[in-house]
Design a protein around this motif. Sequence first.
Motif, PDB file in Angstrom:
ATOM      1  N   ASP A 270       0.830  -1.213   0.000  1.00  0.00           N
ATOM      2  CA  ASP A 270       0.000   0.000   0.000  1.00  0.00           C
ATOM      3  C   ASP A 270       0.861   1.259   0.000  1.00  0.00           C
ATOM      4  N   ILE A 271       1.982   1.214   0.695  1.00  0.00           N
ATOM      5  CA  ILE A 271       2.886   2.375   0.701  1.00  0.00           C
ATOM      6  C   ILE A 271       3.418   2.637  -0.706  1.00  0.00           C
ATOM      7  N   GLU A 272       3.830   1.596  -1.405  1.00  0.00           N
ATOM      8  CA  GLU A 272       4.336   1.767  -2.774  1.00  0.00           C
ATOM      9  C   GLU A 272       3.242   2.302  -3.698  1.00  0.00           C
ATOM     10  N   THR A 273       2.019   1.809  -3.516  1.00  0.00           N
ATOM     11  CA  THR A 273       0.909   2.315  -4.323  1.00  0.00           C
ATOM     12  C   THR A 273       0.659   3.786  -4.036  1.00  0.00           C
ATOM     13  N   ALA A 274       0.675   4.154  -2.763  1.00  0.00           N
ATOM     14  CA  ALA A 274       0.455   5.558  -2.390  1.00  0.00           C
ATOM     15  C   ALA A 274       1.533   6.463  -2.985  1.00  0.00           C
ATOM     16  N   LYS A 275       2.770   6.002  -2.994  1.00  0.00           N
ATOM     17  CA  LYS A 275       3.860   6.795  -3.594  1.00  0.00           C
ATOM     18  C   LYS A 275       3.614   7.007  -5.080  1.00  0.00           C
ATOM     19  N   SER A 276       3.126   5.971  -5.749  1.00  0.00           N
ATOM     20  CA  SER A 276       2.853   6.101  -7.180  1.00  0.00           C
ATOM     21  C   SER A 276       1.686   7.043  -7.440  1.00  0.00           C
ATOM     22  N   GLN A 277       0.855   7.272  -6.417  1.00  0.00           N
ATOM     23  CA  GLN A 277      -0.287   8.173  -6.545  1.00  0.00           C
ATOM     24  C   GLN A 277       0.050   9.596  -6.112  1.00  0.00           C
ATOM     25  N   GLY A 278       1.310   9.838  -5.769  1.00  0.00           N
ATOM     26  CA  GLY A 278       1.746  11.182  -5.434  1.00  0.00           C
ATOM     27  C   GLY A 278       2.033  11.440  -3.973  1.00  0.00           C
ATOM     28  N   ALA A 279       1.837  10.446  -3.110  1.00  0.00           N
ATOM     29  CA  ALA A 279       2.163  10.636  -1.698  1.00  0.00           C
ATOM     30  C   ALA A 279       3.669  10.736  -1.517  1.00  0.00           C
ATOM     31  N   LYS A 280       4.075  11.497  -0.507  1.00  0.00           N
ATOM     32  CA  LYS A 280       5.494  11.683  -0.202  1.00  0.00           C
ATOM     33  C   LYS A 280       5.810  11.040   1.151  1.00  0.00           C
ATOM     34  N   VAL A 281       6.859  10.242   1.189  1.00  0.00           N
ATOM     35  CA  VAL A 281       7.280   9.625   2.446  1.00  0.00           C
ATOM     36  C   VAL A 281       8.187  10.604   3.182  1.00  0.00           C
ATOM     37  N   VAL A 282       7.740  11.081   4.349  1.00  0.00           N
ATOM     38  CA  VAL A 282       8.537  12.039   5.119  1.00  0.00           C
ATOM     39  C   VAL A 282       9.258  11.371   6.281  1.00  0.00           C
TER      40      VAL A 282
ATOM     41  N   TYR B 209       6.177   4.518   9.433  1.00  0.00           N
ATOM     42  CA  TYR B 209       6.185   5.329   8.218  1.00  0.00           C
ATOM     43  C   TYR B 209       5.220   6.493   8.409  1.00  0.00           C
ATOM     44  N   ILE B 210       5.617   7.660   7.933  1.00  0.00           N
ATOM     45  CA  ILE B 210       4.713   8.812   7.862  1.00  0.00           C
ATOM     46  C   ILE B 210       4.741   9.331   6.430  1.00  0.00           C
ATOM     47  N   LEU B 211       3.565   9.484   5.844  1.00  0.00           N
ATOM     48  CA  LEU B 211       3.438   9.998   4.487  1.00  0.00           C
ATOM     49  C   LEU B 211       2.612  11.278   4.505  1.00  0.00           C
TER      50      LEU B 211
ATOM     51  N   ALA C 211      -4.356   6.315   2.746  1.00  0.00           N
ATOM     52  CA  ALA C 211      -5.468   7.044   3.356  1.00  0.00           C
ATOM     53  C   ALA C 211      -6.791   6.324   3.114  1.00  0.00           C
ATOM     54  N   GLN C 212      -6.937   5.712   1.966  1.00  0.00           N
ATOM     55  CA  GLN C 212      -8.181   5.028   1.621  1.00  0.00           C
ATOM     56  C   GLN C 212      -8.336   3.699   2.354  1.00  0.00           C
TER      57      GLN C 212
END
Length: 490
Positions: A341-353, A366-368, A377-378
Amino acid sequence: MSNYSKLTKNYISGEWRDGTGNTELKVDNPYNGEILGQFKTASIDDINEAYESAKKAQIEWAKVNPFERSSIMEKAVQLFQSRREELVELLIKESGSSYIKANVEIDFVIAITREAASFPLRMGGEIIPSLVAGKENRLYRKPVGVVGIIGPFNFPMYLSHRSVAPALATGNGVVLKPDSQTPVTGGTILANIMEEAGIPKGLFNVVVPNRKEVGDIMMEHPVPRVISFTGSTEVGRHIGEICGRLIKKPILELGGNNALIVLEDADIDRAVNSALFGKFMHNGQICMSLNRIVVHEKLYDEFVEKFVNLTKKVKVGNPEEKDTLIGPLINKRSVERILGDIETAKSQGAKVVLEGKADGNVLYPYILTGTNEVATAQNEMFGPVATVIKCKDEEDAIQIANDSPYGLSGAVHSGSVERGVEVAKQIVTGMIHVNDQSVNDEPLIAFGGEKDSGIGRFGGIRSLHEFTTEQWISVQTEERESPYHANYLK
């Protein structure tokens, strides 16, 4: 853990014995993989015997003096208190609980048992006026009969016992199926304690089956009238469909996608502390855990920076070390699902901080940052992953929080308590907390969700009502005239 092997039996008809199923269930420590013990699983025949045993014993149990039933529940309270150290160790080993979380769980177990001990003395009836002359209307509160309970792995002891204790106290028989990953802490240790407290033989049964062998027999069996389930929405929907078809009552506490709203007038340090607690308690493996953190744009950058810096200080690793706050997830599948899910979120524009890592079943936090549309988020993460979302104003924050099929818990931080309450009222959720975090449970308060988060309420008088029914008995004290009275039939 010297007593663990003594608890790796099914408890049926008041006897500790191996199941007659075809599977050997090995139970391991999610932190280090150590095999703790193994069960011979229950078969359909075992489950049938358990339900029939509960049905037979319940008839006499319902007649037992309420003070005696209350006394047995009070004895259970004392046993939970005196065996705390043992129970904490079991939770750490079997469920991966941290020392802090395990003690919180035992506190919850003690509290709900103490509250349930009052139920036998609160099952009085009512006499209600009648429209009919010479009639007395009586309402009697009675046990439903037999309750089937299906428990989860995350707070296994408490989330099983919050149904077991009220069901038994109100005069019912019980068959409990714990999660196969936590069969002792979610099942057999409860039977062990209730047996010692004096519950009649056969009234309370614990079965540990292989679901592939027994299918839906826990719900489809004709004996139970109520099915209590805590777990995923997907499984809960299936259980609800079965209960609807068979006219059984479901009590369903399901998934959550809980939001923390941080308004522009909030105390930011207090909000960050709440986010830390609400997100990472038991590694985020709680239905009430924060999944989304919605922060006003004026505070957003500062909040993210402080949240990241505070999270970096959290100790991750071995749950047996008392200062560890984040331990292992329950299994490797959970780790892999979350990383996906983290990798999918990154591909959707989320940023890993804040980038964590996986070490066996331990997942570092992890915090995104991103929108409400990204995968983290979904989806309910059920792990140590937070997504921080920027909002423009109060209305935007409410819209984001409500943009989810779930509605279990949540939180609002504001400098004005009453403003926080007014925002909280607009969130479609069963529970929400002002200037606090989302992980709250108390024995006297209504606990439950809206939308896809479930049906029914636990806690206090609501638990008493969920596991009982009312019977109307009217008494005609003088002859009642009717259209068929002799005077009209001349």
